[in-house]
Structure formats: structure tokens, C-alpha cells
Design a protein around this motif. Structure first.
Motif, short mmCIF file in Angstrom:
data_model
loop_
_atom_site.label_atom_id
_atom_site.label_comp_id
_atom_site.label_asym_id
_atom_site.label_seq_id
_atom_site.Cartn_x
_atom_site.Cartn_y
_atom_site.Cartn_z
N GLY A 293 0.81 -1.23 0.00
CA GLY A 293 0.00 0.00 0.00
C GLY A 293 0.84 1.27 0.00
N LEU A 294 2.16 1.14 0.10
CA LEU A 294 3.06 2.29 -0.06
C LEU A 294 3.68 2.31 -1.45
N LEU A 295 3.55 1.19 -2.16
CA LEU A 295 4.24 1.02 -3.45
C LEU A 295 3.28 1.11 -4.64
N ALA A 296 2.07 0.66 -4.41
CA ALA A 296 1.05 0.67 -5.47
C ALA A 296 -0.24 1.12 -4.79
N PRO A 297 -0.26 2.40 -4.36
CA PRO A 297 -1.24 2.80 -3.33
C PRO A 297 -2.58 3.34 -3.80
N SER A 298 -2.71 3.69 -5.07
CA SER A 298 -3.90 4.46 -5.45
C SER A 298 -5.07 3.57 -5.82
N LEU A 299 -6.20 4.22 -6.05
CA LEU A 299 -7.41 3.46 -6.40
C LEU A 299 -7.25 2.72 -7.73
N LEU A 300 -6.33 3.20 -8.58
CA LEU A 300 -6.12 2.52 -9.86
C LEU A 300 -5.06 1.42 -9.77
N SER A 301 -4.26 1.45 -8.70
CA SER A 301 -3.14 0.49 -8.60
C SER A 301 -3.59 -0.97 -8.64
N PRO A 302 -4.63 -1.35 -7.89
CA PRO A 302 -5.00 -2.77 -7.89
C PRO A 302 -5.45 -3.26 -9.26
N MET A 303 -5.93 -2.35 -10.10
CA MET A 303 -6.35 -2.77 -11.45
C MET A 303 -5.14 -3.10 -12.31
N LEU B 145 2.25 7.81 8.33
CA LEU B 145 1.46 6.64 7.89
C LEU B 145 -0.02 6.99 7.83
N ASP B 146 -0.51 7.70 8.84
CA ASP B 146 -1.95 8.03 8.84
C ASP B 146 -2.29 8.97 7.68
N ALA B 147 -1.36 9.87 7.33
CA ALA B 147 -1.61 10.77 6.19
C ALA B 147 -1.67 9.96 4.90
N LEU B 148 -0.73 9.03 4.73
CA LEU B 148 -0.69 8.22 3.50
C LEU B 148 -1.96 7.38 3.36
N VAL B 149 -2.43 6.85 4.48
CA VAL B 149 -3.65 6.03 4.43
C VAL B 149 -4.87 6.93 4.20
N ALA B 150 -4.89 8.09 4.85
CA ALA B 150 -6.09 8.97 4.76
C ALA B 150 -6.34 9.42 3.33
N VAL B 151 -5.27 9.81 2.60
CA VAL B 151 -5.52 10.31 1.23
C VAL B 151 -6.03 9.18 0.33
N ARG B 152 -5.63 7.95 0.63
CA ARG B 152 -6.10 6.83 -0.20
C ARG B 152 -7.49 6.38 0.21
N ARG B 153 -7.79 6.49 1.50
CA ARG B 153 -9.17 6.16 1.93
C ARG B 153 -10.15 7.15 1.31
N HIS B 154 -9.71 8.39 1.15
CA HIS B 154 -10.56 9.39 0.49
C HIS B 154 -10.88 8.93 -0.95
N GLU B 155 -9.85 8.41 -1.64
CA GLU B 155 -10.07 7.93 -3.02
C GLU B 155 -11.12 6.82 -3.02
N MET B 156 -10.97 5.90 -2.07
CA MET B 156 -11.90 4.75 -2.01
C MET B 156 -13.32 5.19 -1.75
N ARG B 157 -13.41 6.08 -0.73
CA ARG B 157 -14.74 6.55 -0.31
C ARG B 157 -15.43 7.32 -1.43
N THR B 158 -14.65 8.17 -2.11
CA THR B 158 -15.27 9.08 -3.07
C THR B 158 -15.50 8.44 -4.43
N TYR B 159 -14.60 7.56 -4.83
CA TYR B 159 -14.68 7.05 -6.21
C TYR B 159 -14.82 5.53 -6.30
N GLY B 160 -14.99 4.91 -5.13
CA GLY B 160 -15.06 3.44 -5.10
C GLY B 160 -16.16 2.87 -5.98
N ASN B 161 -17.22 3.65 -6.21
CA ASN B 161 -18.32 3.12 -7.02
C ASN B 161 -18.38 3.72 -8.41
N THR B 162 -17.33 4.48 -8.77
CA THR B 162 -17.31 5.09 -10.10
C THR B 162 -16.89 4.03 -11.12
#
Ligand code: GLU
Ligand code: MG
Length: 449
Positions: free
Chosen positions: A287-297, A417-434
Motif C-alpha cells: 500500500g506504499l508502493l502501489a497505493p492508489s485506487l487505480l493500482s490494484p487494477m 502513515l496516517d496521512a498516506l492512508v487517509a488520502v487513499r481512503r478518500h479515493e476509495m470513499r469518493t470514487y469506489g463506485n465510479t
């Protein structure tokens, strides 16, 4: 960060002015992997180095859509200072110079969320063990015309797609040469509209600086040729992903740890512990290396992106691809961490790999069995028997593993660590269903300059 003396700063300023430099651009890579910066006239060199430029603490929790992912540590109150690291200053063309910034507090100490400080710290921990190390970056990116349609044909590794952008490639060669980035290769990649370049090895901090500057220089050259550059892990729905692999090598007293020893391919006991630490740490720290909402794809089996936590010689499906010291490998033996992508902050990604390497050394781990076959072609049972696990396949699972990792928390500290997780949780929350189509389009240029 090395603080220059008044005399050194004055001499540097005179040299820059004599060379026609007018503006200094200083930038950071933020928690979401976005490059943000400010510019000052060269006359203010001393000030940007010693006092720094103001930035609200929200710079540590800006998201890819410019929203702010507040954590209790980040508020509207206070001011951080972006201080240009002049020992890493590079003169660019056209009256511009660039230097990476470290983020300091008003107390004159680096802030706990400064990613350059984090990488410097991990590098220092390895150096304290008597080890030296080098890292070399590879960048895959998509080139897209700023106007007009995209051609719908492509030749993977084709000379045609290279000649199509020859003027751009000449500019890249010149800009990278002037900046001393050590451009080693430029080519059309496998995916449609995808290109790749690789950079010569350097100390990890310098290697991450080079990657940040490479993105800036690619952005400058692209603008001159009516092109846009995407470093998105998945620039087009269902297309091939862009990776940002990092190669690492280590030496003790000048002797490489990955060659000339008794282990497989000449790997030493310490070299084995480093590989073991990375392979075992990846499920927690990816989650520090491939962290964004597009990374798992992108990080899917069969994409050569290293979706499996294992290592193997020249194995392109392994997260750790081992490159042995052969006559075809002038840089010597190294491990390529393939799962990294361009949405990661390169300082955090390199620092995370060193954190895992340090953990392997501290625990004196043994080199796990090498995976000589393609893990994608194995059955679930075969992989399980060899101890091969797939890296977390969703952003949610990645972030949960990261948040609960004592290894990550110990190395990065709570605030970062909390900052790195928070910005990615925002991606999930906001665009997870896009839809995939919309989300790849919306964030195609999120990590571009
Ligand atoms: N495009 C692949 C990735 O996403 C890498 C292909 C290769 O260079 O092996 O990492
Ligand atoms: Mg490639």
C-alpha cells in the motif's frame, strides 16, 4: 538535508545568475504521489534554503482531486516551510533551476510527514549497518496528443511509434542529459501509447529525486510537442498498466551482496535476508508502493506487474525479479521491485523497500525458495505449497494491511502513515463506485506534471 554556508549559497547564486537562471522551482511529492511546488526568483536563493516557503500543513494530506483528507494531526492552523535542498539543485534549460524541497516546521526541524526525510532516514539506517546501496528507476508512461484523436493502432516495441515522437525523444535526451539524470534507454512499450525510460543507478534519495525531476522534464518536453504524459497505473480502462519499477543493489566494503557468494546465483546470506525481508513484507507494505485506487487494477496476475509476493531470476510475474550478475547486466546483480507504480511517492516507495530490507536483516531471515516458474500458471494449491501469496487485490485490503502493520508504523511514524492512508481512503470513499471508464479518465493525469 545539508545546510549550505552563506558563502556557498552566495557563490551558487552568482553562478546561477551568470548562467542566465531566473527562477528556482522547488517541489515535493505529496502523500498522494502528486508533485506540488513553488517558484522564486534566484535572488531569493538564501531565503528558500534557510527560511523556506510557506505551505499549510494540508500539503501533507492533499488528495488526487485536491480535497483534503484531514487527520487529527493536520489542521487549518500552522505553517510548514518548503526548504529547497540546494545540494541537489539542477540547472534546467530556459532560465529555470530545480531543487527538491524538504518540509520543515517553524521550529527548524523536518516535519514528521516529510517523505524525503523518511527515505534519508531508512538509507541512514542501512549505512549504519555498514551497507552501501544503489537504486535505479524505470518509468512507464503513456503519451497522448493534447488535441485530436488517439490512433487506434500500435506496435509493441515498434520503431514506428518511436519515430512518431522522435522530436519529443530528442528533447527528452537533451533535457535529461543536461540535468545529469543518466538516461539509459527509451522505447515504445507493450501497451498502446506506452513508452518507457530507465535511469542510471544512484543512492536511493538521489534516485527518487531523479524520478521526480524526470516527471517534470517529461512534462516540459511534452508541452513543446503537443503531447500529454500519463503515469497513471491504468491510463485507459482495460489497457496495459504503467509501472515505476525500482532496482536495488547492496554492497558491504565494496563487495556486492547479490553476487560472488555461496547462495543461489551467488547471493550472500545478507543479500538473502534482504530479499526475504522484502518478499515477506510486501503483503503489508504494498500500500506504499502501489497505493492508489487505480493500482490494484494494474497489479493483477498476468500483467507482468509483480502481483505475487515471491522472487525469481528474471521472473516477470514475481514482485521481486532477480537480475543476476551476467555479461548482459553491466550494473551487476540487483533485485527489481516490480509492483511499484507511478501513483506512489517515489521517496516513500524506495524508503518502504529499504524498511523491508532492514527488517529482513534484523531478523536474519533466510532466502525463501526461488520461484522459477510462472506463478500465474500454477494452481492455487501449487502456489500455496511454495508459499506464494498474491498481493492484496483491492485498495481496501491493501490499506487495511498497511494501517495495521507494525513494521510500517514503526518506520514511518503515526503522522506520516496516517496521512498516506487517509488520502487513499478518500479515493476509495469518493470514487469506489465510479465506473472503470470514468475513473481511469478522471485520474489519467493525476500524477502528471
Ligand atoms: N507494464 C508492466 C507494469 O505494469 C511492466 C512490463 C514490463 O516492463 O515488464 O509494471
Ligand atoms: Mg517495462
Amino acid at each position: 538535508m545539508r545546510i549550505l554556508s552563506q558563502t556557498e549559497i552566495e557563490a551558487m547564486k552568482e553562478g546561477l545568475e551568470a548562467g542566465g537562471v531566473k527562477l528556482l522551482l522547488t517541489s515535493i511529492v505529496d502523500s498522494a504521489g502528486v508533485i506540488r511546488g513553488k517558484q522564486v526568483p534566484v535572488a531569493r536563493l538564501k531565503s528558500v534554503h534557510l527560511a523556506g516557503l510557506g505551505a499549510s500543513s494540508t500539503w501533507g494530506v492533499f488528495c488526487i482531486d485536491n480535497e483534503v483528507a484531514w487527520t487529527p494531526d493536520f489542521t487549518a492552523i500552522g505553517d510548514e516551510r518548503l526548504r529547497a535542498d540546494l545540494s541537489a539543485l539542477v540547472e534546467l534549460e530556459g532560465g529555470l533551476a530545480w531543487a527538491p524541497a524538504d518540509v520543515f516546521g517553524q521550529d527548524g526541524e523536518p516535519t514528521a510527514w516529510c517523505s524525503r526525510a523518511f527515505l534519508r532516514q531508512q538509507q541512514g539506517r542501512l549505512e549504519a549497518l555498514g551497507l552501501d546501496m544503489l537504486a535505479g528507476g524505470e518509468l512507464e508512461f503513456s503519451l497522448i496528443p493534447a488535441e485530436g484523436p488517439l490512433r487506434d493502432d500500435w506496435q509493441s516495441y515498434g520503431v514506428g511509434p518511436e519515430l512518431d515522437v522522435q522530436g519529443f525523444l530528442f528533447d527528452v535526451e537533451a533535457a535529461f542529459g543536461n540535468a545529469g539524470l543518466g538516461l539509459e534507454q527509451l522505447h515504445a512499450e507493450y501497451g498502446a501509447h506506452q513508452y518507457e525510460l530507465s535511469l542510471s543507478p544512484a543512492l536511493p534519495l538521489q534516485a527518487a529525486d531523479k524520478l521526480a525531476l524526470a516527471k517534470i522534464l517529461l512534462g516540459r518536453a511534452a508541452r513543446r510537442h503537443g503531447l500529454l504524459v500519463s503515469f497513471s497505473p491504468v491510463p485507459f480502462a482495460n489497457g496495459v498498466g504503467n509501472g515505476a519499477h525500482l532496482h536495488f543493489s547492496f554492497t558491504r566494503d565494496g563487495q556486492p551482496l547479490f553476487s560472488g557468494h555461496e547462495g543461489p546465483h551467488g547471493i550472500s546470506r545478507e543479500g538473502g535476508a534482504i530479499i526475504a525481508g522484502v518478499v515477506s513484507g510486501l503483503p503489508e507494505l504494498v500500500g506504499l508502493l502501489a497505493p492508489s485506487l487505480l493500482s490494484p487494477m494494474r497489479l493483477q496476475p498476468g500483467h507482468w506487474s509483480g502481483a505475487y509476493a515471491c522472487w525469481g531470476m528474471e521472473n516477470r510475474e514475481a514482485a521481486v525479479r532477480f537480475c543476476a550478475a551476467t555479461s548482459g547486466n553491466p550494473h551487476g546483480a540487483n533485485m527489481e521491485v516490480k509492483c511499484i507504480d507511478g501513483s506512489a511517492n517515489p521517496y516513500i516507495a524506495a524508503g518502504a523497500v529499504l524498511t523491508m530490507a532492514l527488517d529482513g536483516l534484523a531478523r536474519d531471515m533466510s532466502l525463501p525458495d526461488e520461484v522459477g516458474n510462472d506463478p500465474v500458471k500454477m494452481s492455487h494449491e501449487e502456489r500455496a505449497a511454495l508459499g506464494i501469496s498474491q498481493l492484496p487485490p483491492t485498495q481496501g485490503e491493501m490499506l487495511e494491511a498497511l494501517e495495521n502493520s507494525s513494521l510500517a508504523r514503526g518506520a514511518l511514524g503515526d503522522m506520516l502513515l496516517d496521512a498516506l492512508v487517509a488520502v487513499r481512503r478518500h479515493e476509495m470513499r469518493t470514487y469506489g463506485n465510479t465506473s472503470l471508464e470514468d475513473v481511469t479518465r478522471k485520474f489519467r493525469f493525476a500524477w502528471s506534471v
